[in-house]
Scaffold this active site. Structure first.
Site, PDB file in Angstrom:
ATOM      1  CB  CYS A   1       8.830   8.844 -40.345  1.00 60.30           C
ATOM      2  SG  CYS A   1       8.440   7.232 -39.634  1.00 60.30           S
TER       3      CYS A   1
ATOM      4  CE  LYS B   1      -9.723   3.790 -14.669  1.00 58.33           C
ATOM      5  NZ  LYS B   1      -8.895   2.851 -15.441  1.00 58.33           N
TER       6      LYS B   1
ATOM      7  CB  SER C   1     -15.076  -2.529 -19.077  1.00 59.27           C
ATOM      8  OG  SER C   1     -14.232  -1.417 -19.305  1.00 59.27           O
TER       9      SER C   1
ATOM     10  CG  LEU D   1     -16.552  -1.383 -11.851  1.00 59.89           C
ATOM     11  CD1 LEU D   1     -18.017  -1.261 -11.459  1.00 59.89           C
ATOM     12  CD2 LEU D   1     -15.688  -0.482 -10.978  1.00 59.89           C
ATOM     13  CD  GLN D   2     -11.659  -8.264 -15.443  1.00 65.47           C
ATOM     14  OE1 GLN D   2     -11.113  -7.169 -15.368  1.00 65.47           O
ATOM     15  NE2 GLN D   2     -11.106  -9.307 -16.048  1.00 65.47           N
TER      16      GLN D   2
ATOM     17  CB  CYS E   1      -5.117  -5.744 -20.522  1.00 63.39           C
ATOM     18  SG  CYS E   1      -3.690  -6.470 -19.712  1.00 63.39           S
TER      19      CYS E   1
ATOM     20  CG  ASP F   1      -2.774   0.532 -19.748  1.00 68.22           C
ATOM     21  OD1 ASP F   1      -2.073   1.517 -20.036  1.00 68.22           O
ATOM     22  OD2 ASP F   1      -4.019   0.546 -19.798  1.00 68.22           O
ATOM     23  CG  ASN F   2       0.827   3.159 -22.514  1.00 72.58           C
ATOM     24  OD1 ASN F   2       1.828   3.788 -22.850  1.00 72.58           O
ATOM     25  ND2 ASN F   2      -0.004   3.603 -21.570  1.00 72.58           N
TER      26      ASN F   2
ATOM     27  CG  ASP G   1      -5.435   6.832 -13.917  1.00 75.10           C
ATOM     28  OD1 ASP G   1      -5.976   7.226 -14.969  1.00 75.10           O
ATOM     29  OD2 ASP G   1      -5.268   5.629 -13.653  1.00 75.10           O
TER      30      ASP G   1
END
Ligand code: ZN
Length: 393
Positions: free
Chosen positions: A351, A95, A78, A80-81, A197, A139-140, A71
Site C-alpha cells: 500500500c 465528556k 475507568s 475517574l482515576q 495509556c 492521547d493518540n 470530545d
C-alpha cells in the site's frame, strides 16, 4: 525569548470579576491588563480526558473568557482515576457536556463552547480558526499530527503535552516562532512500538503535573508574560522527581514548516500515516514482510509473484510500483476479490506505508494464502529505496 501577548485586552473588568480575580490582579506581571487579556481569550482544549481535565479546570478558574471543548467520548468509570473534571454521576454522559457543567460550577463567567464531535480533517480547520490558542490533550498519534498540521497551517500556537506511566512531556509548538511537532518527531513511531495509556497505564496525578504546565504556558502566551516553552521540550520524570528542559530546534527540512515544505495541506489519512493496525495485522506481518529492495530483487530475478496494490484508484493514479495490479483493500477484506488472486503464485501486497497492506495480509492469510507477504513501508519505501524520481504523496 519573550513574545508579545496573543490577545488584546477586553474593554473592562466588572466588579464581580475584580473580586474573583484579585489574586491575579495584584501580581505585577499580570495586573488588570493581563486579566483583561485572559477575559478576551478564546482557548480550545482538544480532549476532555487526562490532560484536558486539569487544563480546563485551571483555565476556567483563571478567567479565560471562552473555552472550547472538543470530545466525542463518554465518561467511563475507568476515567475517574485521573480525569478529575468528571464525577461518578457523569458516567455514561458526554465528556464535553460533563466538562462544561464542571466549568460552570468553577466559574460561571466563562463562556463554554461544546464541540461534541470527533476532530477530523474536514472540521479541524473550521474549529481551530475560532480560537486564539489550542491546548492539545489528545492521547493518540493520528490526532496529534493532525492537531499540529492544522495549527501550523492556520498559524496558531498550541500547547502540547503527553503522558505515560510516570513520564510526561510538554512543549509549545508555534511554527512562526519556533519548531512544530514534526520538527521534533518527523515520523510517528512504528505501529505497536509505543503503547497507549490504555495499554500501558498512567499515573493519575501525572495528568495534573503536565496539564498544569500546559495551562501555565497558555496563560503566559495569552498575556505575553515570561519565557514561553517555544523551542524547548520539558521532560518530567515523576519517579526521579526531575524536570529537564531540552532544546528543540526548528528543522529546516521539516516537511510542514521547513524552507521547502512539501506538506501544504492536511494529510488524507492520519490513521494510515500513524499506522493504527489491528492485532491480527501485527501477527500476520511476522515473518511475512519484505522490503522494497527485496521486492525489486525478486522482480529482477524473474520470481513468479503476483504483486497487488491495495490502495485506492486515486492513489494508484498518482504513483505505482511497476507490475502491480490494483485491488483496493476493501475488496480483499470483504472477500470479493479473493477469486481474482492466483493460487499458484506467491501474492505480494503493498500500500502506501505498509499499514493497509498489513490488514489485507491478515485477511489473505485467514483465507488460506499462507505464503503471502507484504512490503514494509509500501510505495513510500519503494520511492526512497528504488526510484526517488517518483512523487511521494
Ligand atoms: Zn516543523
Amino acid at each position: 525569548m519573550s513574545l508579545p501577548p496573543l490577545v488584546e485586552p477586553a474593554a473592562e473588568l466588572t466588579v464581580d470579576e475584580i473580586r474573583r480575580y484579585s489574586r491575579h490582579l495584584i501580581i505585577p506581571d499580570v495586573g488588570v491588563t493581563g486579566q483583561k487579556r485572559l477575559k478576551n481569550a478564546r482557548v480550545l482544549c482538544v480532549g476532555a480526558g487526562g490532560l484536558g481535565s486539569p487544563a480546563l479546570m485551571y483555565l476556567a478558574a483563571a478567567g479565560v473568557g471562552t473555552l472550547g471543548i472538543i470530545d466525542f467520548d463518554t465518561v467511563d468509570e475507568s476515567n475517574l482515576q485521573r480525569q478529575i473534571i468528571h464525577g461518578v454521576s457523569d458516567i455514561g454522559r458526554s465528556k464535553a457536556e460533563s466538562a462544561a457543567a464542571s466549568i460552570r460550577e468553577i466559574n460561571p463567567l466563562v463562556n463554554v463552547e461544546i464541540h461534541n464531535t470527533a476532530l477530523d480533517r474536514d472540521n479541524v480547520r473550521e474549529i481551530f480558526a475560532q480560537y486564539d490558542l489550542i491546548v492539545d490533550g489528545t492521547d493518540n498519534f493520528a490526532t496529534r499530527y493532525m492537531v499540529n498540521d492544522a495549527a501550523v497551517l492556520l498559524g496558531k500556537p498550541y500547547v502540547w503535552g503527553s503522558i505515560y506511566r510516570f513520564d510526561g512531556q510538554a512543549s509549545v509548538f508555534w511554527a512562526e516562532h519556533g519548531p512544530c511537532y514534526r520538527c521534533l518527531y518527523p515520523e510517528p513511531p512504528p505501529p505497536g512500538m509505543v503503547p497507549s495509556c490504555a495499554e500501558g497505564g498512567v499515573l493519575g496525578v501525572l495528568c495534573a503535573s503536565i496539564g498544569s504546565i500546559q495551562v501555565n504556558e497558555a496563560i503566559k502566551l495569552l498575556a505575553g508574560v515570561g519565557e514561553p516553552l517555544v523551542g524547548r521540550l520539558m521532560v518530567y520524570d515523576a519517579l526521579e522527581m526531575s524536570y529537564r528542559k531540552i532544546k528543540v530546534r526548528k528543522d529546516p527540512n521539516c516537511v510542514l514548516c521547513g524552507e521547502n515544505a512539501t506538506l501544504t495541506d492536511l494529510m488524507e489519512d492520519y490513521e494510515d500515516f500513524c499506522g493504527a493496525v489491528s492485532v491480527e495485522a501485527q501477527e500476520a506481518v511476522v515473518d511475512s514482510t519484505i522490503t522494497a529492495a527485496e521486492l525489486k530483487e525478486w522482480q529482477d530475478a524473474g520470481k513468479d509473484i503476483f504483486l497487488v496494490d491495495v490502495r485506492e484508484p486515486a492513489e494508484y493514479e498518482i504513483v505505482r510500483i511497476p507490475g502491480a495490479t490494483l485491488i483496493p483493500k476493501g475488496e480483499i477484506l470483504s472477500g470479493e476479490a479473493l477469486a481474482k488472486l492466483p493460487q499458484d503464485k506467491q501474492v505480494v501486497l503493498h500500500c502506501k506505508s505498509g499499514v493497509r497492506s498489513a490488514e489485507a495480509l491478515a485477511a489473505l492469510k485467514a483465507a488460506g494464502f499462507r505464503d503471502a507477504v507484504h512490503v514494509q513501508g509500501g510505495v513510500l519505501s519503494w520511492i526512497k529505496q528504488i526510484d526517488p524520481s517518483l512523487p511521494a504523496y
